[in-house]
Design a protein around this motif. Structure first.
Motif, short mmCIF file in Angstrom:
data_model
loop_
_atom_site.label_atom_id
_atom_site.label_comp_id
_atom_site.label_asym_id
_atom_site.label_seq_id
_atom_site.Cartn_x
_atom_site.Cartn_y
_atom_site.Cartn_z
N LYS A 80 -27.06 -20.91 -14.33
CA LYS A 80 -25.61 -20.90 -14.11
C LYS A 80 -24.98 -20.92 -15.50
CE LYS A 80 -22.14 -23.67 -11.64
NZ LYS A 80 -21.96 -24.90 -10.86
N TRP A 81 -24.43 -19.77 -15.95
CA TRP A 81 -24.04 -19.61 -17.34
C TRP A 81 -22.68 -20.21 -17.67
CZ3 TRP A 81 -27.29 -18.10 -20.98
CH2 TRP A 81 -28.42 -17.36 -20.60
N HIS A 82 -22.62 -20.88 -18.83
CA HIS A 82 -21.37 -21.38 -19.39
C HIS A 82 -21.36 -21.05 -20.88
CE1 HIS A 82 -20.93 -23.54 -15.66
NE2 HIS A 82 -22.04 -24.22 -15.89
N PRO A 83 -20.19 -20.77 -21.47
CA PRO A 83 -20.12 -20.40 -22.88
C PRO A 83 -20.30 -21.58 -23.82
CG PRO A 83 -17.93 -20.53 -21.97
CD PRO A 83 -18.88 -20.70 -20.81
N LYS A 210 -15.16 -27.98 -19.92
CA LYS A 210 -15.84 -28.68 -18.84
C LYS A 210 -17.32 -28.90 -19.10
CE LYS A 210 -16.52 -28.60 -13.82
NZ LYS A 210 -16.21 -27.89 -12.55
N TYR A 211 -17.99 -27.88 -19.64
CA TYR A 211 -19.44 -27.94 -19.73
C TYR A 211 -20.00 -28.11 -21.15
CZ TYR A 211 -19.39 -26.42 -14.89
OH TYR A 211 -19.18 -26.35 -13.54
N SER A 212 -19.24 -27.75 -22.16
CA SER A 212 -19.81 -27.71 -23.50
C SER A 212 -19.13 -28.61 -24.53
CB SER A 212 -19.79 -26.26 -24.03
OG SER A 212 -20.50 -25.41 -23.16
N SER A 213 -18.07 -29.29 -24.15
CA SER A 213 -17.32 -30.10 -25.11
C SER A 213 -18.07 -31.35 -25.55
CB SER A 213 -15.96 -30.49 -24.53
OG SER A 213 -16.12 -31.28 -23.36
N GLN A 214 -19.03 -31.81 -24.75
CA GLN A 214 -19.74 -33.05 -25.05
C GLN A 214 -21.14 -32.84 -25.60
OE1 GLN A 214 -18.04 -35.96 -24.82
NE2 GLN A 214 -16.31 -34.64 -24.23
N ILE A 215 -21.49 -31.60 -25.94
CA ILE A 215 -22.82 -31.34 -26.48
C ILE A 215 -22.71 -30.86 -27.92
CG2 ILE A 215 -23.73 -30.79 -24.20
CD1 ILE A 215 -23.62 -27.86 -24.92
N ASN A 216 -23.80 -31.00 -28.66
CA ASN A 216 -23.79 -30.68 -30.09
C ASN A 216 -24.60 -29.45 -30.46
OD1 ASN A 216 -22.23 -33.03 -30.75
ND2 ASN A 216 -24.08 -34.26 -30.45
N GLY A 217 -25.19 -28.79 -29.48
CA GLY A 217 -25.99 -27.61 -29.79
C GLY A 217 -26.36 -26.86 -28.53
#
Length: 247
Positions: A80-83, A210-217
């Motif tokens: 399930k793809w997210h940018p 929603k999906y990528s703001s809390q990750i670092n890579g």
């Protein structure tokens, strides 16, 4: 007893792997849903027709991240793809890809490139560091647009974009390359869609938040909304995570 347990684990892993490989034969009519542009496939993890469990994997990925492509090749089963933006400040006009690697990684650059070359070779691909790298927003807008026309088209577009960028020296920000890739996988109206810079912008930004703001890579995988796996992991790591997710 130890050998017996090891043999049993190998058999269970092989069974699960066989079921995952079979995903490529699942028709689009049994996708979970087609809400927004998110790409979804189902992993059937039970051995009977009445106790099926579903595995959903959310992927934050960027189209110029080589490990994201490696992870994709290892995991074309339930995506399930997210940018995600590896370099949010990358220029739209693009910069020399190899020089960018040297500027970013310094003395480690050649070793990293050699490593990626070997990893891609293991996937049956030739890693190509020629051409330009740069801003990936248009590619994410196009991936969203492809999803509106069918989840298979979105999946195939991601594959086409990554193959072009990583193995053919294509520039991910080149409008002609983007449109050409869209046509190859049957996405209609790509040129007109990309012409307006606002098309798909809101949706991409919402997904980023929603999906990528809390990750670092990237790549970053979330399995069934709980388990998290990062990096271009080999299939064995995902198989183990799937086994835990389906208990």
């Amino acid at each position: 007893k130890k050998k017996k347990r090891q043999s049993q684990r190998r058999k269970e892993s092989l069974k699960l792997q066989t079921r995952l490989v079979a995903l490529h034969k699942i028709p689009s009519s049994i996708y979970l849903h087609q809400k927004d542009f998110r790409y979804i496939r189902m992993a059937q993890s039970s051995t009977n027709n009445t106790g099926k469990k579903l595995i959903q994997i959310d992927v934050s990925s960027d189209t110029v991240c080589p490990w994201c492509f490696v992870g994709k090749k290892n995991l074309d089963k339930a995506i399930k793809w997210h940018p995600y933006f590896v370099n949010p400040s990358a220029p739209k006009e693009g910069v020399n890809k190899r020089e960018y690697y040297v500027n970013k990684f310094g003395s480690r650059a050649e070793g990293i490139i050699a490593r990626m070359t070997e990893v891609f070779k293991g996937l049956g691909l030739q890693y190509n560091t020629s051409g330009l790298t740069g801003n990936t927003l248009d590619s994410h807008r196009l991936i969203y647009f492809a999803g509106q026309q069918g989840l298979d088209k979105q999946h195939n577009l991601v594959e086409e974009l990554c193959l072009g960028y990583f193995t053919q020296g294509k520039y991910i920000g080149d409008r002609e390359f983007l449109v050409e890739s869209a046509k190859k996988v049957g996405v209609e109206g790509a040129a007109e869609f990309l012409e307006d810079p606002n098309n798909g912008l809101r949706e991409v930004n919402e997904e980023l938040k929603k999906y990528s703001s809390q990750i670092n890579g990237a790549p970053h995988y979330v399995i069934n909304g709980k388990q998290e796996v990062s990096g271009g992991q080999p299939p064995e790591v995902f198989l183990k995570a799937f086994q835990v997710a389906t208990k």
